[in-house]
Design a protein around this motif. Sequence first.
Motif, PDB file in Angstrom:
ATOM      1  N   LEU A 158       0.851  -1.382   0.148  1.00 18.75           N
ATOM      2  CA  LEU A 158      -0.018  -0.222   0.035  1.00 18.75           C
ATOM      3  C   LEU A 158       0.781   1.185  -0.207  1.00 18.75           C
ATOM      4  N   ASP A 159       0.564   2.338  -0.867  1.00 12.01           N
ATOM      5  CA  ASP A 159       1.491   3.537  -0.792  1.00 12.01           C
ATOM      6  C   ASP A 159       0.969   4.258   0.327  1.00 12.01           C
ATOM      7  N   ASP A 182      -3.475   3.348  -1.172  1.00 13.76           N
ATOM      8  CA  ASP A 182      -3.909   2.828  -2.194  1.00 13.76           C
ATOM      9  C   ASP A 182      -3.044   1.514  -2.515  1.00 13.76           C
TER      10      ASP A 182
END
Length: 410
Positions: free
Chosen positions: A93-94, A98
Amino acid sequence: MALQISATNPEHPALLLELPWQLPLEQWPEEYLVPLPRGISRHVVRYARAGDEVIAVKELAERPALREYQLLRDLDRLAIPAVDALAVVTGRLDAAGDPLEPVLVTRHLGGSLPYRSMFETTLRPATMHRLMDALAVLLVRLHLAGFAWGDCSLSNTLFRRDAGAYAAYLVDAETGDLHPRLSDGQRDYDLDLARVNISGELLDLEASGALHPSVDPVEFGTEICARYGSLWQELTRTSVYPAGKYHYIERRIRRLNDLGFDVAEMQIEHASNGDTVTFVPKVVDAGHHQRQLLRLTGLDAEENQARRLLNDLESWMATQDDYAPGDPLGARPEVLAHRWVREVFRPTVRAVPVELRGAMDPAEIYHELLEHRWYLSERAQHDIGLDTAVEDYLVNILPRARESLQPPAD
Protein backbone atom coordinates in the motif's frame (compact mmCIF):
# COMPACT_ATOMS: atom_id res chain seq x y z
CA MET A 1 -4.67 -5.63 3.59
CA ALA A 2 -1.33 -6.42 5.31
CA LEU A 3 2.07 -6.72 3.66
CA GLN A 4 2.87 -10.38 3.02
CA ILE A 5 6.22 -11.88 2.02
CA SER A 6 6.27 -15.46 0.70
CA ALA A 7 9.92 -16.55 0.66
CA THR A 8 12.01 -19.66 0.04
CA ASN A 9 14.40 -18.91 2.91
CA PRO A 10 13.30 -17.98 6.46
CA GLU A 11 16.06 -15.32 6.59
CA HIS A 12 14.81 -13.36 3.58
CA PRO A 13 11.57 -11.83 4.98
CA ALA A 14 13.46 -9.97 7.74
CA LEU A 15 15.95 -8.58 5.21
CA LEU A 16 13.25 -7.65 2.70
CA LEU A 17 11.18 -5.79 5.30
CA GLU A 18 13.84 -3.05 5.33
CA LEU A 19 12.99 -2.05 1.73
CA PRO A 20 10.49 0.77 0.95
CA TRP A 21 7.54 -1.32 -0.20
CA GLN A 22 5.18 1.64 0.30
CA LEU A 23 6.71 3.28 -2.79
CA PRO A 24 6.30 2.24 -6.45
CA LEU A 25 9.56 0.80 -7.79
CA GLU A 26 10.04 3.80 -10.07
CA GLN A 27 10.19 6.04 -6.97
CA TRP A 28 12.63 4.00 -4.87
CA PRO A 29 15.43 6.25 -3.49
CA GLU A 30 18.96 5.75 -4.79
CA GLU A 31 20.16 4.68 -1.34
CA TYR A 32 18.33 1.36 -1.75
CA LEU A 33 19.38 0.69 -5.35
CA VAL A 34 22.41 -0.99 -6.90
CA PRO A 35 23.55 0.52 -10.23
CA LEU A 36 23.64 -2.57 -12.42
CA PRO A 37 22.80 -2.76 -16.15
CA ARG A 38 19.19 -3.75 -16.82
CA GLY A 39 17.74 -5.38 -19.88
CA ILE A 40 14.49 -4.49 -21.61
CA SER A 41 11.40 -5.61 -19.68
CA ARG A 42 7.67 -5.09 -20.01
CA HIS A 43 7.64 -4.51 -16.25
CA VAL A 44 9.42 -2.09 -13.94
CA VAL A 45 12.59 -3.78 -12.61
CA ARG A 46 15.11 -2.49 -10.08
CA TYR A 47 18.24 -3.94 -8.46
CA ALA A 48 18.46 -3.42 -4.71
CA ARG A 49 20.49 -4.62 -1.75
CA ALA A 50 18.96 -6.84 0.94
CA GLY A 51 21.56 -7.57 3.59
CA ASP A 52 24.59 -9.02 1.80
CA GLU A 53 22.57 -9.99 -1.28
CA VAL A 54 21.84 -8.08 -4.46
CA ILE A 55 18.28 -8.75 -5.59
CA ALA A 56 16.19 -8.00 -8.66
CA VAL A 57 12.70 -6.68 -7.89
CA LYS A 58 10.00 -6.81 -10.58
CA GLU A 59 6.50 -5.34 -10.32
CA LEU A 60 3.67 -7.37 -11.82
CA ALA A 61 0.16 -8.57 -10.97
CA GLU A 62 -0.23 -11.03 -8.10
CA ARG A 63 -1.31 -14.08 -10.09
CA PRO A 64 1.55 -13.99 -12.64
CA ALA A 65 3.99 -13.12 -9.84
CA LEU A 66 3.05 -16.21 -7.85
CA ARG A 67 3.03 -18.34 -10.99
CA GLU A 68 6.49 -17.22 -12.11
CA TYR A 69 7.80 -17.68 -8.57
CA GLN A 70 6.68 -21.31 -8.62
CA LEU A 71 8.00 -21.93 -12.14
CA LEU A 72 11.45 -20.59 -11.21
CA ARG A 73 11.46 -22.86 -8.16
CA ASP A 74 10.55 -25.79 -10.41
CA LEU A 75 13.40 -24.94 -12.78
CA ASP A 76 15.80 -24.80 -9.83
CA ARG A 77 14.61 -28.25 -8.76
CA LEU A 78 15.31 -29.48 -12.30
CA ALA A 79 18.81 -27.89 -12.25
CA ILE A 80 18.00 -25.62 -15.20
CA PRO A 81 20.09 -22.43 -15.52
CA ALA A 82 17.70 -19.69 -14.37
CA VAL A 83 17.65 -16.90 -11.82
CA ASP A 84 16.80 -17.96 -8.25
CA ALA A 85 13.33 -17.03 -6.97
CA LEU A 86 13.56 -15.60 -3.46
CA ALA A 87 10.15 -14.17 -2.63
CA VAL A 88 6.83 -12.66 -3.68
CA VAL A 89 5.68 -9.54 -1.86
CA THR A 90 1.93 -8.81 -1.85
CA GLY A 91 -0.40 -6.48 0.05
CA ARG A 92 1.66 -3.34 -0.75
CA LEU A 93 0.00 0.00 0.00
CA ASP A 94 1.22 3.54 -0.68
CA ALA A 95 1.12 6.40 1.83
CA ALA A 96 -2.51 7.15 0.92
CA GLY A 97 -3.54 3.52 1.49
CA ASP A 98 -3.97 2.75 -2.21
CA PRO A 99 -2.81 -0.69 -3.40
CA LEU A 100 0.49 -1.12 -5.27
CA GLU A 101 1.40 -3.99 -7.57
CA PRO A 102 2.99 -7.06 -5.97
CA VAL A 103 6.63 -7.80 -6.75
CA LEU A 104 8.67 -10.87 -7.59
CA VAL A 105 12.11 -10.94 -5.94
CA THR A 106 14.95 -12.93 -7.49
CA ARG A 107 18.66 -13.17 -6.66
CA HIS A 108 20.94 -11.18 -8.97
CA LEU A 109 23.09 -13.54 -11.04
CA GLY A 110 26.64 -12.43 -10.25
CA GLY A 111 28.91 -11.76 -13.23
CA SER A 112 26.01 -11.79 -15.69
CA LEU A 113 25.02 -9.21 -18.28
CA PRO A 114 21.88 -8.51 -20.33
CA TYR A 115 22.59 -8.66 -24.04
CA ARG A 116 22.21 -4.90 -24.61
CA SER A 117 25.05 -4.18 -22.18
CA MET A 118 27.26 -6.51 -24.19
CA PHE A 119 26.57 -4.44 -27.30
CA GLU A 120 27.79 -1.19 -25.74
CA THR A 121 30.98 -2.06 -27.59
CA THR A 122 30.25 -3.66 -30.96
CA LEU A 123 30.44 -7.46 -30.66
CA ARG A 124 32.37 -9.38 -33.28
CA PRO A 125 30.49 -12.02 -35.30
CA ALA A 126 32.46 -14.79 -33.53
CA THR A 127 31.10 -13.57 -30.19
CA MET A 128 27.60 -13.49 -31.63
CA HIS A 129 27.97 -17.13 -32.67
CA ARG A 130 28.94 -18.02 -29.09
CA LEU A 131 25.85 -16.26 -27.78
CA MET A 132 23.69 -18.28 -30.17
CA ASP A 133 25.41 -21.48 -29.00
CA ALA A 134 24.68 -20.63 -25.37
CA LEU A 135 21.04 -19.78 -26.06
CA ALA A 136 20.57 -22.98 -28.10
CA VAL A 137 21.95 -25.08 -25.23
CA LEU A 138 19.62 -23.35 -22.77
CA LEU A 139 16.57 -23.90 -24.98
CA VAL A 140 17.45 -27.58 -25.48
CA ARG A 141 17.85 -28.07 -21.72
CA LEU A 142 14.49 -26.44 -21.09
CA HIS A 143 12.78 -28.63 -23.68
CA LEU A 144 14.40 -31.81 -22.37
CA ALA A 145 12.95 -30.92 -18.95
CA GLY A 146 9.49 -30.36 -20.47
CA PHE A 147 9.51 -26.57 -20.14
CA ALA A 148 7.91 -24.54 -22.94
CA TRP A 149 9.38 -21.04 -22.61
CA GLY A 150 6.81 -19.18 -24.67
CA ASP A 151 9.03 -16.12 -25.10
CA CYS A 152 12.63 -17.15 -25.82
CA SER A 153 14.64 -14.04 -26.64
CA LEU A 154 17.90 -12.29 -25.91
CA SER A 155 15.99 -9.87 -23.65
CA ASN A 156 14.79 -12.70 -21.42
CA THR A 157 18.29 -14.18 -21.05
CA LEU A 158 21.35 -13.31 -19.00
CA PHE A 159 24.85 -14.31 -20.17
CA ARG A 160 27.92 -15.21 -18.11
CA ARG A 161 31.44 -15.75 -19.39
CA ASP A 162 32.38 -19.42 -19.49
CA ALA A 163 36.01 -20.10 -20.44
CA GLY A 164 35.96 -18.30 -23.77
CA ALA A 165 32.32 -19.14 -24.39
CA TYR A 166 29.10 -18.05 -22.68
CA ALA A 167 26.53 -19.67 -20.41
CA ALA A 168 22.90 -18.56 -20.82
CA TYR A 169 20.39 -18.25 -17.98
CA LEU A 170 16.63 -17.83 -18.20
CA VAL A 171 15.59 -14.62 -16.45
CA ASP A 172 11.87 -14.41 -17.27
CA ALA A 173 9.58 -17.43 -16.86
CA GLU A 174 6.31 -15.49 -16.90
CA THR A 175 5.09 -17.04 -20.16
CA GLY A 176 6.41 -20.54 -19.48
CA ASP A 177 4.65 -23.85 -18.90
CA LEU A 178 6.02 -27.05 -17.42
CA HIS A 179 4.84 -30.38 -18.89
CA PRO A 180 5.86 -34.03 -18.42
CA ARG A 181 7.06 -33.93 -22.03
CA LEU A 182 6.89 -31.46 -24.92
CA SER A 183 5.44 -32.37 -28.31
CA ASP A 184 7.31 -31.56 -31.52
CA GLY A 185 4.74 -28.84 -32.16
CA GLN A 186 5.41 -27.18 -28.80
CA ARG A 187 9.15 -27.25 -29.42
CA ASP A 188 8.75 -25.87 -32.95
CA TYR A 189 6.53 -23.07 -31.66
CA ASP A 190 9.15 -22.09 -29.07
CA LEU A 191 11.89 -22.22 -31.68
CA ASP A 192 9.95 -20.09 -34.16
CA LEU A 193 9.31 -17.49 -31.45
CA ALA A 194 13.03 -17.47 -30.67
CA ARG A 195 13.89 -16.90 -34.34
CA VAL A 196 11.46 -13.99 -34.69
CA ASN A 197 12.38 -12.40 -31.36
CA ILE A 198 16.14 -12.60 -31.92
CA SER A 199 15.92 -11.21 -35.45
CA GLY A 200 13.78 -8.33 -34.16
CA GLU A 201 16.17 -7.54 -31.31
CA LEU A 202 19.16 -7.54 -33.66
CA LEU A 203 17.32 -5.34 -36.18
CA ASP A 204 16.73 -2.90 -33.34
CA LEU A 205 20.44 -2.92 -32.51
CA GLU A 206 21.28 -2.45 -36.20
CA ALA A 207 19.04 0.63 -36.35
CA SER A 208 20.87 2.12 -33.35
CA GLY A 209 24.29 1.46 -34.92
CA ALA A 210 25.31 -1.04 -32.22
CA LEU A 211 25.53 -4.09 -34.51
CA HIS A 212 28.66 -5.18 -36.36
CA PRO A 213 28.15 -4.47 -40.08
CA SER A 214 28.80 -8.10 -41.01
CA VAL A 215 26.02 -9.42 -38.74
CA ASP A 216 22.79 -10.14 -40.60
CA PRO A 217 19.92 -10.00 -38.07
CA VAL A 218 17.67 -12.35 -40.05
CA GLU A 219 20.50 -14.82 -40.64
CA PHE A 220 21.41 -14.92 -36.95
CA GLY A 221 17.78 -15.39 -36.01
CA THR A 222 17.71 -18.43 -38.27
CA GLU A 223 21.02 -19.66 -36.86
CA ILE A 224 19.44 -20.40 -33.48
CA CYS A 225 17.17 -22.91 -35.22
CA ALA A 226 20.08 -24.68 -36.91
CA ARG A 227 22.17 -24.87 -33.75
CA TYR A 228 19.22 -26.05 -31.69
CA GLY A 229 18.32 -28.67 -34.30
CA SER A 230 21.80 -30.20 -34.50
CA LEU A 231 22.14 -30.37 -30.72
CA TRP A 232 18.65 -31.82 -30.20
CA GLN A 233 19.32 -34.45 -32.88
CA GLU A 234 22.59 -35.50 -31.26
CA LEU A 235 21.02 -35.78 -27.81
CA THR A 236 17.84 -37.64 -28.74
CA ARG A 237 18.44 -39.60 -31.95
CA THR A 238 18.09 -43.38 -32.07
CA SER A 239 21.26 -45.23 -33.11
CA VAL A 240 21.37 -48.68 -34.73
CA TYR A 241 24.67 -50.56 -34.44
CA PRO A 242 25.87 -54.03 -35.55
CA ALA A 243 25.48 -56.64 -32.83
CA GLY A 244 28.65 -57.07 -30.80
CA LYS A 245 29.87 -53.52 -31.47
CA TYR A 246 29.08 -52.34 -27.97
CA HIS A 247 32.00 -49.93 -28.00
CA TYR A 248 29.92 -47.87 -30.47
CA ILE A 249 27.45 -47.26 -27.65
CA GLU A 250 30.28 -46.19 -25.35
CA ARG A 251 31.59 -43.87 -28.07
CA ARG A 252 28.15 -42.29 -28.44
CA ILE A 253 27.93 -41.74 -24.67
CA ARG A 254 31.39 -40.16 -24.65
CA ARG A 255 30.34 -37.83 -27.47
CA LEU A 256 27.35 -36.74 -25.38
CA ASN A 257 29.70 -36.22 -22.41
CA ASP A 258 31.94 -34.04 -24.58
CA LEU A 259 28.89 -31.89 -25.33
CA GLY A 260 28.42 -31.50 -21.58
CA PHE A 261 25.55 -33.96 -21.08
CA ASP A 262 25.18 -37.14 -19.06
CA VAL A 263 23.07 -40.14 -20.05
CA ALA A 264 21.12 -40.92 -16.90
CA GLU A 265 19.02 -43.68 -18.46
CA MET A 266 19.19 -45.59 -21.73
CA GLN A 267 17.19 -48.13 -23.72
CA ILE A 268 19.00 -50.90 -25.60
CA GLU A 269 17.10 -53.38 -27.75
CA HIS A 270 18.34 -56.34 -29.83
CA ALA A 271 16.73 -56.92 -33.21
CA SER A 272 14.73 -60.13 -33.52
CA ASN A 273 17.29 -61.57 -35.95
CA GLY A 274 20.15 -60.65 -33.60
CA ASP A 275 22.05 -58.66 -36.23
CA THR A 276 21.63 -55.15 -34.79
CA VAL A 277 21.33 -53.28 -31.50
CA THR A 278 19.19 -50.16 -31.11
CA PHE A 279 20.37 -47.55 -28.60
CA VAL A 280 18.19 -44.66 -27.32
CA PRO A 281 19.38 -42.20 -24.62
CA LYS A 282 16.20 -41.88 -22.59
CA VAL A 283 17.13 -39.10 -20.15
CA VAL A 284 19.95 -36.66 -20.76
CA ASP A 285 21.19 -34.36 -17.97
CA ALA A 286 23.39 -31.34 -18.65
CA GLY A 287 26.42 -30.41 -16.56
CA HIS A 288 28.61 -33.52 -16.99
CA HIS A 289 31.90 -31.72 -16.32
CA GLN A 290 30.36 -29.45 -13.67
CA ARG A 291 29.32 -32.44 -11.60
CA GLN A 292 32.66 -34.18 -12.11
CA LEU A 293 34.62 -31.11 -10.98
CA LEU A 294 32.30 -30.53 -8.01
CA ARG A 295 32.64 -34.17 -6.92
CA LEU A 296 36.44 -34.13 -7.13
CA THR A 297 37.29 -30.65 -5.86
CA GLY A 298 34.22 -29.00 -4.38
CA LEU A 299 34.56 -26.19 -6.97
CA ASP A 300 31.32 -25.00 -8.59
CA ALA A 301 31.90 -23.68 -12.13
CA GLU A 302 30.21 -23.27 -15.47
CA GLU A 303 30.39 -26.25 -17.85
CA ASN A 304 33.22 -25.01 -20.11
CA GLN A 305 35.16 -23.71 -17.14
CA ALA A 306 34.80 -27.10 -15.46
CA ARG A 307 36.04 -28.89 -18.59
CA ARG A 308 39.12 -26.65 -18.73
CA LEU A 309 39.88 -27.02 -15.03
CA LEU A 310 39.51 -30.80 -15.23
CA ASN A 311 42.00 -30.93 -18.10
CA ASP A 312 44.50 -28.94 -16.07
CA LEU A 313 43.83 -31.10 -13.00
CA GLU A 314 44.46 -34.29 -14.96
CA SER A 315 47.71 -32.90 -16.41
CA TRP A 316 48.87 -31.89 -12.93
CA MET A 317 47.95 -35.26 -11.38
CA ALA A 318 50.07 -37.05 -13.98
CA THR A 319 53.14 -35.20 -12.63
CA GLN A 320 52.62 -36.36 -9.03
CA ASP A 321 54.77 -39.18 -7.68
CA ASP A 322 51.86 -40.83 -5.86
CA TYR A 323 49.56 -40.78 -8.93
CA ALA A 324 49.12 -44.44 -9.91
CA PRO A 325 45.76 -45.17 -11.60
CA GLY A 326 44.58 -48.67 -10.71
CA ASP A 327 47.17 -49.08 -7.94
CA PRO A 328 45.43 -49.54 -4.57
CA LEU A 329 48.50 -48.02 -2.87
CA GLY A 330 48.35 -44.83 -4.96
CA ALA A 331 46.58 -41.66 -3.89
CA ARG A 332 42.88 -41.52 -4.75
CA PRO A 333 41.85 -38.95 -7.38
CA GLU A 334 39.79 -37.05 -4.78
CA VAL A 335 42.87 -36.67 -2.55
CA LEU A 336 45.00 -35.39 -5.44
CA ALA A 337 42.21 -33.10 -6.60
CA HIS A 338 41.94 -31.40 -3.21
CA ARG A 339 45.73 -31.07 -3.13
CA TRP A 340 45.57 -29.37 -6.55
CA VAL A 341 42.95 -26.94 -5.24
CA ARG A 342 45.06 -26.15 -2.18
CA GLU A 343 48.49 -25.97 -3.83
CA VAL A 344 47.72 -24.79 -7.38
CA PHE A 345 44.26 -23.37 -7.98
CA ARG A 346 43.79 -21.15 -4.91
CA PRO A 347 47.32 -19.65 -4.80
CA THR A 348 47.10 -18.88 -8.52
CA VAL A 349 43.74 -17.12 -8.27
CA ARG A 350 44.79 -15.21 -5.14
CA ALA A 351 47.75 -13.77 -7.04
CA VAL A 352 45.29 -11.60 -8.96
CA PRO A 353 44.20 -8.58 -6.87
CA VAL A 354 40.52 -8.67 -6.01
CA GLU A 355 39.91 -5.11 -7.24
CA LEU A 356 41.15 -6.03 -10.71
CA ARG A 357 39.09 -9.17 -11.22
CA GLY A 358 35.99 -7.28 -12.35
CA ALA A 359 33.04 -9.62 -12.89
CA MET A 360 35.24 -12.70 -13.35
CA ASP A 361 34.76 -15.50 -10.85
CA PRO A 362 37.74 -17.62 -9.68
CA ALA A 363 37.20 -20.31 -12.33
CA GLU A 364 37.17 -17.70 -15.11
CA ILE A 365 40.32 -16.05 -13.73
CA TYR A 366 42.10 -19.41 -13.70
CA HIS A 367 40.97 -20.03 -17.27
CA GLU A 368 42.38 -16.62 -18.31
CA LEU A 369 45.72 -17.49 -16.70
CA LEU A 370 45.80 -20.86 -18.48
CA GLU A 371 45.12 -19.07 -21.76
CA HIS A 372 47.97 -16.65 -21.07
CA ARG A 373 50.25 -19.57 -20.25
CA TRP A 374 49.37 -21.23 -23.56
CA TYR A 375 50.02 -18.00 -25.47
CA LEU A 376 53.44 -17.46 -23.87
CA SER A 377 54.37 -21.14 -24.30
CA GLU A 378 53.49 -21.00 -28.01
CA ARG A 379 55.65 -17.91 -28.40
CA ALA A 380 58.55 -19.50 -26.48
CA GLN A 381 58.07 -22.91 -28.18
CA HIS A 382 58.15 -24.67 -24.80
CA ASP A 383 55.98 -24.83 -21.67
CA ILE A 384 56.87 -21.77 -19.58
CA GLY A 385 54.97 -23.01 -16.51
CA LEU A 386 52.06 -21.53 -14.62
CA ASP A 387 54.13 -19.45 -12.16
CA THR A 388 55.88 -17.62 -14.99
CA ALA A 389 52.57 -17.07 -16.77
CA VAL A 390 51.04 -15.56 -13.62
CA GLU A 391 54.02 -13.21 -13.17
CA ASP A 392 53.81 -12.03 -16.77
CA TYR A 393 50.04 -11.62 -16.49
CA LEU A 394 50.43 -9.44 -13.42
CA VAL A 395 53.12 -7.28 -15.06
CA ASN A 396 51.90 -6.99 -18.66
CA ILE A 397 48.13 -7.64 -18.63
CA LEU A 398 46.91 -6.15 -15.36
CA PRO A 399 48.41 -2.68 -15.95
CA ARG A 400 46.13 -2.34 -18.98
CA ALA A 401 43.23 -3.55 -16.82
CA ARG A 402 44.08 -0.85 -14.26
CA GLU A 403 44.01 1.80 -16.98
CA SER A 404 40.62 0.63 -18.20
CA LEU A 405 39.26 0.96 -14.64
CA GLN A 406 40.39 4.58 -14.32
CA PRO A 407 37.63 7.20 -14.80
CA PRO A 408 37.98 9.35 -17.93
CA ALA A 409 39.66 12.72 -17.50
CA ASP A 410 37.41 15.79 -17.39
